[in-house]
Design a protein around this motif. Sequence first.
Motif, mmCIF file in Angstrom:
data_model
loop_
_atom_site.group_PDB
_atom_site.id
_atom_site.type_symbol
_atom_site.label_atom_id
_atom_site.label_comp_id
_atom_site.label_asym_id
_atom_site.label_seq_id
_atom_site.Cartn_x
_atom_site.Cartn_y
_atom_site.Cartn_z
ATOM 1 N N ASP A 1 -3.709 -9.495 -36.264
ATOM 2 C CA ASP A 1 -4.010 -10.928 -36.336
ATOM 3 C C ASP A 1 -5.497 -11.261 -36.194
ATOM 4 O O ASP A 1 -5.884 -12.415 -36.344
ATOM 5 N N ARG A 2 -6.326 -10.255 -35.912
ATOM 6 C CA ARG A 2 -7.775 -10.515 -35.904
ATOM 7 C C ARG A 2 -8.328 -10.583 -37.323
ATOM 8 O O ARG A 2 -9.436 -11.064 -37.535
ATOM 9 N N ASN A 3 -7.567 -10.052 -38.293
ATOM 10 C CA ASN A 3 -8.053 -10.098 -39.676
ATOM 11 C C ASN A 3 -8.073 -11.552 -40.166
ATOM 12 O O ASN A 3 -7.078 -12.264 -40.080
ATOM 13 N N LEU A 4 -9.218 -11.964 -40.686
ATOM 14 C CA LEU A 4 -9.370 -13.374 -41.065
ATOM 15 C C LEU A 4 -8.439 -13.772 -42.215
ATOM 16 O O LEU A 4 -8.040 -14.928 -42.314
ATOM 17 N N ALA A 5 -8.082 -12.820 -43.076
ATOM 18 C CA ALA A 5 -7.158 -13.134 -44.170
ATOM 19 C C ALA A 5 -5.754 -13.394 -43.606
ATOM 20 O O ALA A 5 -5.040 -14.298 -44.059
ATOM 21 N N ARG B 1 -9.027 -5.960 -51.305
ATOM 22 C CA ARG B 1 -9.892 -4.968 -51.969
ATOM 23 C C ARG B 1 -11.324 -5.409 -51.699
ATOM 24 O O ARG B 1 -11.753 -6.474 -52.160
ATOM 25 N N LYS B 2 -12.030 -4.576 -50.929
ATOM 26 C CA LYS B 2 -13.333 -5.015 -50.438
ATOM 27 C C LYS B 2 -14.501 -4.346 -51.159
ATOM 28 O O LYS B 2 -14.493 -3.139 -51.397
ATOM 29 N N ALA B 3 -15.512 -5.161 -51.480
ATOM 30 C CA ALA B 3 -16.791 -4.653 -51.975
ATOM 31 C C ALA B 3 -17.924 -5.172 -51.086
ATOM 32 O O ALA B 3 -19.022 -4.643 -51.107
ATOM 33 N N VAL C 1 -18.927 -4.645 -44.511
ATOM 34 C CA VAL C 1 -18.248 -5.143 -43.308
ATOM 35 C C VAL C 1 -19.290 -5.366 -42.206
ATOM 36 O O VAL C 1 -20.136 -4.499 -41.959
ATOM 37 N N ALA C 2 -19.210 -6.537 -41.561
ATOM 38 C CA ALA C 2 -20.183 -6.919 -40.516
ATOM 39 C C ALA C 2 -21.607 -6.745 -41.021
ATOM 40 O O ALA C 2 -22.495 -6.298 -40.311
ATOM 41 N N GLY C 3 -21.814 -7.136 -42.291
ATOM 42 C CA GLY C 3 -23.113 -6.920 -42.943
ATOM 43 C C GLY C 3 -23.960 -8.164 -43.075
ATOM 44 O O GLY C 3 -25.064 -8.100 -43.619
ATOM 45 N N GLY C 4 -23.471 -9.320 -42.620
ATOM 46 C CA GLY C 4 -24.257 -10.548 -42.750
ATOM 47 C C GLY C 4 -24.085 -11.208 -44.110
ATOM 48 O O GLY C 4 -24.857 -12.093 -44.479
ATOM 49 N N MET C 5 -23.050 -10.779 -44.863
ATOM 50 C CA MET C 5 -22.802 -11.364 -46.184
ATOM 51 C C MET C 5 -21.456 -12.095 -46.236
ATOM 52 O O MET C 5 -20.962 -12.438 -47.294
ATOM 53 N N ALA C 6 -20.877 -12.315 -45.061
ATOM 54 C CA ALA C 6 -19.654 -13.124 -44.927
ATOM 55 C C ALA C 6 -18.441 -12.523 -45.637
ATOM 56 O O ALA C 6 -17.665 -13.237 -46.277
ATOM 57 N N GLY C 7 -18.258 -11.210 -45.497
ATOM 58 C CA GLY C 7 -17.122 -10.543 -46.140
ATOM 59 C C GLY C 7 -15.784 -11.006 -45.588
ATOM 60 O O GLY C 7 -14.851 -11.293 -46.351
ATOM 61 N N GLY C 8 -15.667 -11.080 -44.286
ATOM 62 C CA GLY C 8 -14.412 -11.546 -43.684
ATOM 63 C C GLY C 8 -14.135 -12.984 -44.087
ATOM 64 O O GLY C 8 -12.984 -13.364 -44.346
ATOM 65 N N SER C 9 -15.187 -13.783 -44.176
ATOM 66 C CA SER C 9 -15.032 -15.188 -44.581
ATOM 67 C C SER C 9 -14.564 -15.281 -46.025
ATOM 68 O O SER C 9 -13.743 -16.141 -46.367
ATOM 69 N N ALA C 10 -15.080 -14.395 -46.885
ATOM 70 C CA ALA C 10 -14.635 -14.370 -48.289
ATOM 71 C C ALA C 10 -13.147 -14.047 -48.351
ATOM 72 O O ALA C 10 -12.389 -14.677 -49.099
ATOM 73 N N ASP C 11 -12.703 -13.084 -47.543
ATOM 74 C CA ASP C 11 -11.282 -12.714 -47.536
ATOM 75 C C ASP C 11 -10.430 -13.882 -47.044
ATOM 76 O O ASP C 11 -9.322 -14.123 -47.544
ATOM 77 N N ALA C 12 -10.949 -14.597 -46.050
ATOM 78 C CA ALA C 12 -10.215 -15.762 -45.522
ATOM 79 C C ALA C 12 -10.086 -16.831 -46.602
ATOM 80 O O ALA C 12 -9.006 -17.386 -46.816
ATOM 81 N N SER D 1 -17.282 -20.524 -39.509
ATOM 82 C CA SER D 1 -18.340 -21.400 -40.012
ATOM 83 C C SER D 1 -18.707 -21.095 -41.460
ATOM 84 O O SER D 1 -19.150 -21.983 -42.193
ATOM 85 N N ASP D 2 -18.565 -19.831 -41.885
ATOM 86 C CA ASP D 2 -18.956 -19.438 -43.248
ATOM 87 C C ASP D 2 -17.815 -19.592 -44.254
ATOM 88 O O ASP D 2 -18.040 -19.426 -45.458
ATOM 89 N N VAL D 3 -16.603 -19.868 -43.794
ATOM 90 C CA VAL D 3 -15.444 -19.847 -44.707
ATOM 91 C C VAL D 3 -15.480 -20.996 -45.732
ATOM 92 O O VAL D 3 -15.212 -20.766 -46.917
ATOM 93 N N SER E 1 -23.090 -7.455 -34.792
ATOM 94 C CA SER E 1 -22.175 -8.511 -34.365
ATOM 95 C C SER E 1 -22.881 -9.868 -34.466
ATOM 96 O O SER E 1 -23.977 -10.039 -33.904
ATOM 97 N N THR E 2 -22.240 -10.814 -35.151
ATOM 98 C CA THR E 2 -22.860 -12.136 -35.339
ATOM 99 C C THR E 2 -23.175 -12.813 -34.001
ATOM 100 O O THR E 2 -24.303 -13.276 -33.800
ATOM 101 N N PRO E 3 -22.223 -12.900 -33.042
ATOM 102 C CA PRO E 3 -22.570 -13.534 -31.759
ATOM 103 C C PRO E 3 -23.709 -12.815 -31.041
ATOM 104 O O PRO E 3 -24.552 -13.464 -30.408
#
Length: 307
Positions: free
Chosen positions: A71-75, A97-99, A102-113, A146-148, A187-189
């Motif tokens: 449940d931590r996965n944003l998607a 399917r990720k390109a 991860v935790a790279g400052g490009m909002a990957g988790g937000s894109a998945d969400a 915030s990035d979603v 880590s963003t925080p």
Amino acid sequence: MSAVTVRAPAKVNLRLGVGPLRDDGYHDLVTVFHAVSLHDEVTAVPADALTVTVEAVPGARVALDDVPLDDRNLAVRAARLVAARLGVEPRVALRLRKAIPVAGGMAGGSADAAAALVACARLWDEPGVPILGRAELLDLAARLGSDVPFALAGGTALGTGRGERLAPLPAAGTFHWVFATASGGLSTPAVYGECDRLRGDAALPWPPATDDLADALAAGDAKALAAALGNDLQDAALSLRPSLRATLDAGTRAGALAGIVSGSGPTCAFLAETAEHADALAVALAAEETVRDAVRATGPVAGAAVS
Ligand SMILES: C[C@](O)(CO)[C@H](O)COP(=O)(O)OP(=O)(O)OC[C@H]1O[C@@H](n2ccc(N)nc2=O)[C@H](O)[C@@H]1O
Ligand SMILES: Nc1ncnc2c1ncn2[C@@H]1O[C@H](COP(=O)(O)OP(=O)(O)OP(=O)(O)O)[C@@H](O)[C@H]1O
């Protein structure tokens, strides 16, 4: 509906102005988001229960081990939120399917969400189930992070509040980018915390102006855009990951118009003048010891959309 696949873009903050720490633990931002042609994909398939799997887009080097499958996965959280809003059971198998790093400052988790919001809203679009409009999806997006909202909106946009309040910015033409990824995320925080620590009690000129950036975008002028780029989190990212200095210097040596840390890092974004210039820059950066991968992309691109 049998299966829905949605693609959502990565982002770079062309300007990331970080204001004071608020009582709710977030910082006020004045930022210019820019969506680039590096996409994650989420496929939502009807299933007996909510499950998630993750794989890399062929050829992409992403740290899949760092992506939570609970449940931590944003998607997953996005799917639950849509189901709760629509009053349906979250019976869906999510295939990521990720390109995007991860935790790279490009909002990957937000894109998945954002992709999961759109995919599930479409999957559960049936007679008797309420229809989720654009405004409502943006509202759900802001609850997830915030990035979603920007991953949903795409393009180029001014972000205020904690980054969730968006106003589109006109941009002419296409800009050419190279993203230098790093091994290991940030880590963003932790990066925001380091920014506060480095600033101490220093008075902030706030809010920052963004007119120069808006003019460069409207004119499609890469050189003017290069001069207008800026990231208030850069010093904090460099403080936590000093090797990023070598990456930024390598981009400058290789002739980038400009290089900045992307969002909270550690990915660094380099602006090129033309597609050919970006190709050459990517080759030079890929040879650097501090660079895991040098990825070409263009912007702006559209936000999360069914593919
Ligand atoms: C660095 C950026 O990527 C720039 O666009 C974003 O501000 C981060 O957005 P995000 O990853 O969606 O972040 P959220 O999930 O909303 O927040 C994670 C944590 O980042 C910090 N955070 C985030 C956004 C913001 N405006 N101020 C903050 O201080 C807070 O410690 C928060 O608890
Ligand atoms: N679908 C997901 N993909 C990647 N990470 C996820 C996902 N869901 C949750 N996470 C968690 O979120 C953390 C941050 O991942 P993400 O890739 O979104 O970082 P980021 O690009 O730096 O984010 P941002 O730029 O929005 O600050 C990861 O370390 C991981 O634990």
